[in-house]
Design a protein around this motif. Structure first.
Motif, PDB file in Angstrom:
ATOM      1  N   GLY A 277     -10.041 -23.002  -0.983  1.00 43.47           N
ATOM      2  CA  GLY A 277      -9.729 -22.297  -2.223  1.00 43.47           C
ATOM      3  C   GLY A 277     -10.760 -21.268  -2.633  1.00 43.47           C
ATOM      4  O   GLY A 277     -10.422 -20.170  -3.092  1.00 43.47           O
ATOM      5  N   VAL A 278     -12.046 -21.599  -2.466  1.00 48.07           N
ATOM      6  CA  VAL A 278     -13.107 -20.663  -2.864  1.00 48.07           C
ATOM      7  C   VAL A 278     -13.033 -19.386  -2.031  1.00 48.07           C
ATOM      8  O   VAL A 278     -13.171 -18.266  -2.553  1.00 48.07           O
ATOM      9  N   VAL A 279     -12.826 -19.544  -0.721  1.00 47.47           N
ATOM     10  CA  VAL A 279     -12.743 -18.377   0.160  1.00 47.47           C
ATOM     11  C   VAL A 279     -11.516 -17.530  -0.182  1.00 47.47           C
ATOM     12  O   VAL A 279     -11.571 -16.296  -0.151  1.00 47.47           O
ATOM     13  N   VAL A 280     -10.400 -18.188  -0.512  1.00 48.77           N
ATOM     14  CA  VAL A 280      -9.207 -17.446  -0.921  1.00 48.77           C
ATOM     15  C   VAL A 280      -9.503 -16.604  -2.159  1.00 48.77           C
ATOM     16  O   VAL A 280      -9.057 -15.450  -2.270  1.00 48.77           O
ATOM     17  N   GLY A 281     -10.267 -17.165  -3.089  1.00 49.90           N
ATOM     18  CA  GLY A 281     -10.642 -16.401  -4.278  1.00 49.90           C
ATOM     19  C   GLY A 281     -11.474 -15.182  -3.932  1.00 49.90           C
ATOM     20  O   GLY A 281     -11.252 -14.080  -4.462  1.00 49.90           O
ATOM     21  N   VAL A 282     -12.442 -15.351  -3.012  1.00 46.94           N
ATOM     22  CA  VAL A 282     -13.277 -14.221  -2.582  1.00 46.94           C
ATOM     23  C   VAL A 282     -12.425 -13.168  -1.887  1.00 46.94           C
ATOM     24  O   VAL A 282     -12.573 -11.955  -2.129  1.00 46.94           O
ATOM     25  N   VAL A 283     -11.532 -13.615  -0.998  1.00 42.14           N
ATOM     26  CA  VAL A 283     -10.652 -12.697  -0.274  1.00 42.14           C
ATOM     27  C   VAL A 283      -9.792 -11.908  -1.250  1.00 42.14           C
ATOM     28  O   VAL A 283      -9.597 -10.694  -1.084  1.00 42.14           O
ATOM     29  N   THR A 284      -9.285 -12.566  -2.293  1.00 44.85           N
ATOM     30  CA  THR A 284      -8.438 -11.884  -3.276  1.00 44.85           C
ATOM     31  C   THR A 284      -9.204 -10.802  -4.015  1.00 44.85           C
ATOM     32  O   THR A 284      -8.693  -9.700  -4.239  1.00 44.85           O
ATOM     33  N   VAL A 285     -10.456 -11.105  -4.383  1.00 45.94           N
ATOM     34  CA  VAL A 285     -11.282 -10.110  -5.084  1.00 45.94           C
ATOM     35  C   VAL A 285     -11.558  -8.912  -4.180  1.00 45.94           C
ATOM     36  O   VAL A 285     -11.434  -7.746  -4.599  1.00 45.94           O
ATOM     37  N   VAL A 286     -11.928  -9.176  -2.931  1.00 45.12           N
ATOM     38  CA  VAL A 286     -12.201  -8.077  -1.984  1.00 45.12           C
ATOM     39  C   VAL A 286     -10.927  -7.293  -1.701  1.00 45.12           C
ATOM     40  O   VAL A 286     -10.956  -6.059  -1.567  1.00 45.12           O
ATOM     41  N   LEU A 287      -9.782  -7.994  -1.621  1.00 46.72           N
ATOM     42  CA  LEU A 287      -8.498  -7.323  -1.418  1.00 46.72           C
ATOM     43  C   LEU A 287      -8.211  -6.340  -2.549  1.00 46.72           C
ATOM     44  O   LEU A 287      -7.807  -5.191  -2.309  1.00 46.72           O
ATOM     45  N   ALA A 288      -8.438  -6.777  -3.793  1.00 46.51           N
ATOM     46  CA  ALA A 288      -8.221  -5.885  -4.936  1.00 46.51           C
ATOM     47  C   ALA A 288      -9.157  -4.681  -4.871  1.00 46.51           C
ATOM     48  O   ALA A 288      -8.752  -3.538  -5.135  1.00 46.51           O
ATOM     49  N   GLY A 289     -10.415  -4.921  -4.482  1.00 42.36           N
ATOM     50  CA  GLY A 289     -11.359  -3.809  -4.346  1.00 42.36           C
ATOM     51  C   GLY A 289     -10.960  -2.849  -3.247  1.00 42.36           C
ATOM     52  O   GLY A 289     -11.105  -1.628  -3.390  1.00 42.36           O
ATOM     53  N   ALA A 290     -10.430  -3.386  -2.135  1.00 40.40           N
ATOM     54  CA  ALA A 290      -9.995  -2.528  -1.022  1.00 40.40           C
ATOM     55  C   ALA A 290      -8.811  -1.658  -1.437  1.00 40.40           C
ATOM     56  O   ALA A 290      -8.699  -0.501  -1.009  1.00 40.40           O
ATOM     57  N   VAL A 291      -7.922  -2.208  -2.270  1.00 40.77           N
ATOM     58  CA  VAL A 291      -6.791  -1.423  -2.771  1.00 40.77           C
ATOM     59  C   VAL A 291      -7.293  -0.234  -3.581  1.00 40.77           C
ATOM     60  O   VAL A 291      -6.861   0.914  -3.384  1.00 40.77           O
ATOM     61  N   LEU A 292      -8.214  -0.481  -4.509  1.00 36.95           N
ATOM     62  CA  LEU A 292      -8.744   0.595  -5.351  1.00 36.95           C
ATOM     63  C   LEU A 292      -9.531   1.607  -4.521  1.00 36.95           C
ATOM     64  O   LEU A 292      -9.450   2.815  -4.765  1.00 36.95           O
ATOM     65  N   ALA A 293     -10.284   1.125  -3.528  1.00 39.15           N
ATOM     66  CA  ALA A 293     -11.031   2.042  -2.664  1.00 39.15           C
ATOM     67  C   ALA A 293     -10.080   2.906  -1.847  1.00 39.15           C
ATOM     68  O   ALA A 293     -10.323   4.109  -1.656  1.00 39.15           O
ATOM     69  N   ALA A 294      -8.988   2.309  -1.366  1.00 36.73           N
ATOM     70  CA  ALA A 294      -8.012   3.081  -0.594  1.00 36.73           C
ATOM     71  C   ALA A 294      -7.404   4.194  -1.442  1.00 36.73           C
ATOM     72  O   ALA A 294      -7.221   5.325  -0.971  1.00 36.73           O
ATOM     73  N   VAL A 295      -7.083   3.880  -2.688  1.00 37.39           N
ATOM     74  CA  VAL A 295      -6.527   4.901  -3.582  1.00 37.39           C
ATOM     75  C   VAL A 295      -7.525   6.035  -3.789  1.00 37.39           C
ATOM     76  O   VAL A 295      -7.174   7.220  -3.743  1.00 37.39           O
ATOM     77  N   HIS A 296      -8.798   5.686  -3.996  1.00 38.36           N
ATOM     78  CA  HIS A 296      -9.828   6.711  -4.201  1.00 38.36           C
ATOM     79  C   HIS A 296      -9.937   7.636  -2.992  1.00 38.36           C
ATOM     80  O   HIS A 296      -9.907   8.864  -3.135  1.00 38.36           O
ATOM     81  N   HIS A 297     -10.042   7.069  -1.810  1.00 34.67           N
ATOM     82  CA  HIS A 297     -10.219   7.893  -0.611  1.00 34.67           C
ATOM     83  C   HIS A 297      -8.951   8.681  -0.277  1.00 34.67           C
ATOM     84  O   HIS A 297      -9.029   9.804   0.238  1.00 34.67           O
ATOM     85  N   ALA A 298      -7.789   8.103  -0.587  1.00 32.33           N
ATOM     86  CA  ALA A 298      -6.543   8.851  -0.384  1.00 32.33           C
ATOM     87  C   ALA A 298      -6.498  10.080  -1.280  1.00 32.33           C
ATOM     88  O   ALA A 298      -6.044  11.150  -0.858  1.00 32.33           O
ATOM     89  N   GLU A 299      -6.988   9.953  -2.507  1.00 29.67           N
ATOM     90  CA  GLU A 299      -6.998  11.094  -3.415  1.00 29.67           C
ATOM     91  C   GLU A 299      -8.013  12.153  -2.974  1.00 29.67           C
ATOM     92  O   GLU A 299      -7.773  13.352  -3.143  1.00 29.67           O
ATOM     93  N   VAL A 300      -9.137  11.718  -2.411  1.00 27.45           N
ATOM     94  CA  VAL A 300     -10.111  12.681  -1.886  1.00 27.45           C
ATOM     95  C   VAL A 300      -9.502  13.485  -0.736  1.00 27.45           C
ATOM     96  O   VAL A 300      -9.597  14.722  -0.701  1.00 27.45           O
ATOM     97  N   VAL A 301      -8.853  12.783   0.187  1.00 29.83           N
ATOM     98  CA  VAL A 301      -8.211  13.460   1.324  1.00 29.83           C
ATOM     99  C   VAL A 301      -7.096  14.379   0.832  1.00 29.83           C
ATOM    100  O   VAL A 301      -6.961  15.528   1.297  1.00 29.83           O
ATOM    101  N   ALA A 302      -6.298  13.885  -0.113  1.00 30.30           N
ATOM    102  CA  ALA A 302      -5.192  14.678  -0.645  1.00 30.30           C
ATOM    103  C   ALA A 302      -5.698  15.942  -1.327  1.00 30.30           C
ATOM    104  O   ALA A 302      -5.089  17.018  -1.210  1.00 30.30           O
ATOM    105  N   HIS A 303      -6.826  15.832  -2.040  1.00 23.81           N
ATOM    106  CA  HIS A 303      -7.382  17.002  -2.726  1.00 23.81           C
ATOM    107  C   HIS A 303      -7.873  18.036  -1.715  1.00 23.81           C
ATOM    108  O   HIS A 303      -7.783  19.244  -1.954  1.00 23.81           O
ATOM    109  N   ARG A 304      -8.355  17.566  -0.591  1.00 23.09           N
ATOM    110  CA  ARG A 304      -8.855  18.491   0.427  1.00 23.09           C
ATOM    111  C   ARG A 304      -7.715  19.193   1.148  1.00 23.09           C
ATOM    112  O   ARG A 304      -7.733  20.419   1.324  1.00 23.09           O
TER     113      ARG A 304
END
Length: 366
Positions: free
Chosen positions: A34-61
């Motif tokens: 359970g603890v690892v699942v919680g960590v994975v979920t937090v990192v998953l949410a961060g990866a989603v937000l990071a993907a959106v950020h980098h997609a917008e950088v590429v799109a702007h270019r």
């Protein structure tokens, strides 16, 4: 000294994608506490937000519609790899995996994302304005691909059940690739202006004037980090899927709900990026993301699974049941009526969201 420390500090959007991939390596194929699942979920949410950020950088270019195309294709390629992997390891359960995943992607994008973006854009700016020529072309392609790949197998008679014969599957795969290739050429070369955002007066917005475009080096770094983030999103979604399955089973829900939840997780980067574009009154960009993702999901998944059947021994069930076919027909009819005027009110957004809610309800209570 302070300036030097700041220069050596990496932003979280650069750290999280790498962390997600590292975590994926250590958790792939293992039963997680359970603890690892919680960590994975937090990192998953961060990866989603990071993907959106980098997609917008590429799109702007690279500008529209190339930015939307990069994100849609990147997510779909990784998703297709995951589907084929699960089909190889899934045994009998893998027979309907491609169908369920593709149909979930179509419902999520064409009703969930489109509905949310139209609602947000129209509530924030009065009406949501977009180009009916480009959006209509995208919708027509999605409708054709969905019908050829997901509806026809239910009615063909060469093989028993909702399956294609080898010749029919080859035709569907080639047709998917050809149509997707034609659409990309139309979107990016011959009629690129059909897919650019519009002002309230119908004028094309060729670039965002609020910020300077990033350098080529920055865009390339963001493109690489986008790929890592998306690998992390899809892989970690698969890693937590056993936990999702156990929760769904303990709640007495149907197994199909698991596929819907995983599809929602995988499509989160596109959903957030589309909503941000709608808030900036770039609804055309939102529709490019939504319909482009639906099209890429079909146009790339069907050829991939057709190729995979060379070494897969089990059946490949692609045909939809009557309930899902009705939802697909309703989606195409309503989306056509939404696209024709070139502008939408909160009503159109609400209608699409109700169809999406019906899909979720029928997934829970078929």
């Amino acid at each position: 000294m302070i300036t030097r420390v700041r220069a050596l500090t990496l932003p979280w959007t650069s750290v999280v994608p790498v962390l997600a991939v590292v975590l994926l390596v250590f958790t792939w194929g293992r039963d997680l506490p359970g603890v690892v699942v919680g960590v994975v979920t937090v990192v998953l949410a961060g990866a989603v937000l990071a993907a959106v950020h980098h997609a917008e950088v590429v799109a702007h270019r690279v500008g529209e519609p190339f930015g939307s195309l990069v994100l849609a294709v990147a997510v779909t390629v990784i998703e297709v790899a995951l589907i084929v992997t699960l089909m190889v390891d899934g045994g009998a359960k893998g027979a309907t995996l491609a169908r369920d995943t593709v149909f979930a992607a179509v419902m999520i994008t064409c009703n969930g994302i489109v509905g949310l973006c139209l609602l947000v854009g129209s509530l924030r700016h009065g009406t949501a304005v977009f180009n009916p020529e480009g959006t209509g072309a995208a919708l027509a392609t999605v409708a054709t691909l969905a019908t050829l790949s997901l509806v026809l197998p239910t009615f063909t008679t060469s093989k028993p059940g909702p399956e294609f014969s080898s010749v029919q599957l080859t035709f569907a795969a080639l047709s998917s690739l050809i149509l997707y290739g034609l659409f990309v050429a139309t979107q990016t070369v011959r009629h690129r202006d059909y897919f650019l955002p519009l002002t309230k007066h119908g004028e094309v917005i060729t670039a965002d004037s609020h910020a300077e475009a990033p350098s080529a080096r920055t865009a390339l770094i963001s493109l690489g980090l986008l790929g890592l983030a998306l690998i992390g999103v899809v892989g970690l979604a698969k890693a937590v899927s056993p936990t999702i399955e156990s929760v769904v089973e303990s709640a007495g829900l149907k197994h199909a709900v698991v596929g819907v939840i995983i599809a929602l997780l995988v499509l989160l980067p596109e959903t957030i990026a589309a909503l941000r574009a709608a808030r900036r009154d770039r609804v055309q960009t939102s529709l490019n993301l939504a319909l482009g993702s639906a099209m890429a999901s079909i146009g790339l998944t069907i050829p991939a699974v057709a190729l995979a059947t060379i070494w897969l021994s089990g059946p490949l069930i692609l045909g939809l049941g009557p309930t899902h076919m009705l939802l697909l027909v309703l989606t195409v009819v309503v989306a056509s009526l939404t696209v024709v005027p070139g502008r939408a009110t909160p009503l159109q957004g609400g209608v699409h969201l109700v169809i999406f809610a019906a899909y979720l309800e029928l997934a829970i209570n078929p």
